[in-house]
Design a protein around this motif. Structure first.
Motif, PDB file in Angstrom:
ATOM      1  N   VAL A  68      51.043  18.425   9.450  1.00 53.67           N
ATOM      2  CA  VAL A  68      51.367  19.106  10.709  1.00 53.67           C
ATOM      3  C   VAL A  68      50.122  19.284  11.562  1.00 53.67           C
ATOM      4  N   TYR A  69      49.040  19.794  10.977  1.00 52.74           N
ATOM      5  CA  TYR A  69      47.894  20.157  11.822  1.00 52.74           C
ATOM      6  C   TYR A  69      46.961  18.998  12.163  1.00 52.74           C
ATOM      7  N   LYS A  70      47.126  17.840  11.527  1.00 52.13           N
ATOM      8  CA  LYS A  70      46.202  16.730  11.785  1.00 52.13           C
ATOM      9  C   LYS A  70      46.242  16.263  13.233  1.00 52.13           C
ATOM     10  N   THR A  71      47.386  16.412  13.904  1.00 51.97           N
ATOM     11  CA  THR A  71      47.482  15.993  15.300  1.00 51.97           C
ATOM     12  C   THR A  71      47.180  17.131  16.270  1.00 51.97           C
ATOM     13  N   LEU A  72      46.971  18.329  15.748  1.00 52.16           N
ATOM     14  CA  LEU A  72      46.720  19.500  16.595  1.00 52.16           C
ATOM     15  C   LEU A  72      45.235  19.844  16.648  1.00 52.16           C
ATOM     16  N   ALA A  73      44.504  19.484  15.602  1.00 51.23           N
ATOM     17  CA  ALA A  73      43.085  19.821  15.505  1.00 51.23           C
ATOM     18  C   ALA A  73      42.219  18.641  15.936  1.00 51.23           C
ATOM     19  N   THR A  74      41.041  18.955  16.424  1.00 47.31           N
ATOM     20  CA  THR A  74      40.083  17.905  16.772  1.00 47.31           C
ATOM     21  C   THR A  74      39.178  17.565  15.590  1.00 47.31           C
ATOM     22  N   GLU A  75      39.085  18.503  14.656  1.00 44.82           N
ATOM     23  CA  GLU A  75      38.223  18.322  13.482  1.00 44.82           C
ATOM     24  C   GLU A  75      38.779  19.186  12.363  1.00 44.82           C
ATOM     25  N   VAL A  76      38.827  18.659  11.138  1.00 43.94           N
ATOM     26  CA  VAL A  76      39.394  19.379   9.996  1.00 43.94           C
ATOM     27  C   VAL A  76      38.359  19.482   8.885  1.00 43.94           C
ATOM     28  N   THR A  77      38.171  20.699   8.374  1.00 43.57           N
ATOM     29  CA  THR A  77      37.294  20.943   7.244  1.00 43.57           C
ATOM     30  C   THR A  77      38.098  21.615   6.143  1.00 43.57           C
ATOM     31  N   CYS A  78      38.049  21.066   4.940  1.00 45.91           N
ATOM     32  CA  CYS A  78      38.793  21.608   3.807  1.00 45.91           C
ATOM     33  C   CYS A  78      37.825  22.217   2.792  1.00 45.91           C
ATOM     34  N   VAL A  79      38.112  23.463   2.414  1.00 44.86           N
ATOM     35  CA  VAL A  79      37.250  24.203   1.489  1.00 44.86           C
ATOM     36  C   VAL A  79      38.109  24.831   0.402  1.00 44.86           C
ATOM     37  N   ASP A  80      37.641  24.740  -0.834  1.00 42.85           N
ATOM     38  CA  ASP A  80      38.318  25.399  -1.955  1.00 42.85           C
ATOM     39  C   ASP A  80      37.295  25.556  -3.066  1.00 42.85           C
ATOM     40  N   TRP A  81      37.650  26.357  -4.066  1.00 44.70           N
ATOM     41  CA  TRP A  81      36.731  26.471  -5.190  1.00 44.70           C
ATOM     42  C   TRP A  81      36.900  25.291  -6.119  1.00 44.70           C
ATOM     43  N   HIS A  86      44.567  22.939  -8.368  1.00 44.33           N
ATOM     44  CA  HIS A  86      45.066  21.800  -7.615  1.00 44.33           C
ATOM     45  C   HIS A  86      43.978  20.734  -7.515  1.00 44.33           C
ATOM     46  N   GLN A  87      44.383  19.522  -7.225  1.00 45.20           N
ATOM     47  CA  GLN A  87      43.404  18.449  -7.050  1.00 45.20           C
ATOM     48  C   GLN A  87      42.485  18.776  -5.876  1.00 45.20           C
ATOM     49  N   THR A  88      41.261  18.261  -5.946  1.00 50.54           N
ATOM     50  CA  THR A  88      40.274  18.566  -4.904  1.00 50.54           C
ATOM     51  C   THR A  88      39.810  17.294  -4.208  1.00 50.54           C
ATOM     52  N   THR A  89      40.696  16.316  -4.105  1.00 53.28           N
ATOM     53  CA  THR A  89      40.355  15.027  -3.508  1.00 53.28           C
ATOM     54  C   THR A  89      39.864  15.166  -2.073  1.00 53.28           C
ATOM     55  N   HIS A  90      40.413  16.132  -1.351  1.00 54.86           N
ATOM     56  CA  HIS A  90      40.143  16.220   0.086  1.00 54.86           C
ATOM     57  C   HIS A  90      39.127  17.298   0.446  1.00 54.86           C
ATOM     58  N   LEU A  91      38.445  17.838  -0.538  1.00 56.50           N
ATOM     59  CA  LEU A  91      37.468  18.888  -0.254  1.00 56.50           C
ATOM     60  C   LEU A  91      36.262  18.345   0.501  1.00 56.50           C
ATOM     61  N   ASP A  92      35.915  19.028   1.564  1.00 53.68           N
ATOM     62  CA  ASP A  92      34.650  18.758   2.243  1.00 53.68           C
ATOM     63  C   ASP A  92      33.542  19.598   1.628  1.00 53.68           C
ATOM     64  N   ARG A  93      33.947  20.754   1.069  1.00 55.52           N
ATOM     65  CA  ARG A  93      32.946  21.629   0.465  1.00 55.52           C
ATOM     66  C   ARG A  93      33.606  22.508  -0.585  1.00 55.52           C
ATOM     67  N   GLU A  94      32.939  22.618  -1.746  1.00 55.95           N
ATOM     68  CA  GLU A  94      33.370  23.572  -2.753  1.00 55.95           C
ATOM     69  C   GLU A  94      32.730  24.919  -2.444  1.00 55.95           C
ATOM     70  N   ALA A  95      33.515  25.979  -2.554  1.00 59.51           N
ATOM     71  CA  ALA A  95      32.985  27.312  -2.269  1.00 59.51           C
ATOM     72  C   ALA A  95      33.768  28.346  -3.047  1.00 59.51           C
ATOM     73  N   ASP A  96      33.072  29.329  -3.556  1.00 56.92           N
ATOM     74  CA  ASP A  96      33.698  30.484  -4.185  1.00 56.92           C
ATOM     75  C   ASP A  96      34.109  31.438  -3.059  1.00 56.92           C
ATOM     76  N   LEU A  97      35.401  31.574  -2.831  1.00 60.56           N
ATOM     77  CA  LEU A  97      35.868  32.370  -1.700  1.00 60.56           C
ATOM     78  C   LEU A  97      35.688  33.867  -1.905  1.00 60.56           C
TER      79      LEU A  97
END
Length: 247
Positions: A68-81, A86-97
């Motif tokens: 949904v949001y890929k066509t709404l945003a100009t830039e996407v950053t994905c962050v998770d621990w 879940h799989q982390t294939t699309h992580l741009d950065r690992e972070a302890d939230l």
């Protein structure tokens, strides 16, 4: 978003011009499809209205809302621990939230926090980080469960009322522009019963699926919609919220 070209639909799927729950039991358990459908509908409308610019998906997992949001945003950053279930294939950065996030302040116009806040032991700390990361006029789009079983234990700490969510936002200097309950008594009963039905050794899967289908249908009749609406204030299945950092 890292490896965007390999992204595929997981928890949510676009179907007939709407965002819906996946029918794949490996992605969404049969007992969770009702709440997944309800949450999907809120995000489909909420993202179209409020998502823009530089977008941060916090606690992104498999980035199920990317379609949904890929066509709404100009830039996407994905962050998770890094120890996400879940799989982390699309992580741009690992972070302890639970800790300060190593990203610059005012760097994002939209932040998504989907089914994450209940897993944060000190939620106000993450809310402060979100307020820091949002640019003036930037928006947080999020949901949390309320009447919902424990999940991803032992990292499931809280259930929040609408008053707690408003207080978090006010405390960190943000303004709630939309906050609504997700579901009511009809959906709660269906969720509890179907999640227990599915454990039956014989026919549990089909009984749970039938229960959820009946509840989905009933909640869309005139009577069912009235019952859900009248009971949602005291018996919400969850909440959906949009908050803004003032300009």
């Amino acid at each position: 978003m890292r490896n965007a070209e390999t992204w595929t639909e997981t928890k949510y799927v676009l179907r007939n011009g709407q965002l819906s729950s996946s029918d794949d039991p490996a992605e969404v358990g049969v007992g969770s499809r009702l709440i997944s459908n309800l949450v999907a509908a809120k995000y489909f409308e909420g993202l179209k209205l409020h998502a823009s610019g530089r977008l941060l998906d916090l606690g992104c997992g498999k980035a199920p809302l990317y379609g949904v949001y890929k066509t709404l945003a100009t830039e996407v950053t994905c962050v998770d621990w890094g120890n996400s279930l879940h799989q982390t294939t699309h992580l741009d950065r690992e972070a302890d939230l639970t800790q300060p996030i190593d990203l610059p302040g005012q760097a994002f116009d939209t932040i998504i926090l989907s089914d994450v806040l209940e897993h944060i032991p000190v939620p106000l700390d993450l809310c402060r980080e979100i307020a820091r990361l949002l640019a003036p006029g930037g928006k947080l789009i999020m949901n949390v469960p309320f009447y919902y079983p424990l999940h991803e234990t032992p990292h499931d700490f809280y259930r929040y009322t609408e008053f707690a969510l408003r207080r978090f936002m006010e405390t960190v200097g943000m303004r709630v522009i939309h906050l609504e309950p997700i579901g009511g008594a009809v959906e709660i009963v269906s969720d509890i019963v179907s999640k227990n039905m599915v454990k039956l050794p014989i026919g549990g899967f089909f009984a749970a699926r039938a229960m959820q289908a009946v509840a989905w249908w009933f909640a869309r009749t005139r009577l069912g919609a009235r019952v859900s609406k009248k009971t949602s204030a005291q018996f919400p299945l969850g909440y959906f919220m949009v908050a803004e950092r003032p300009r």
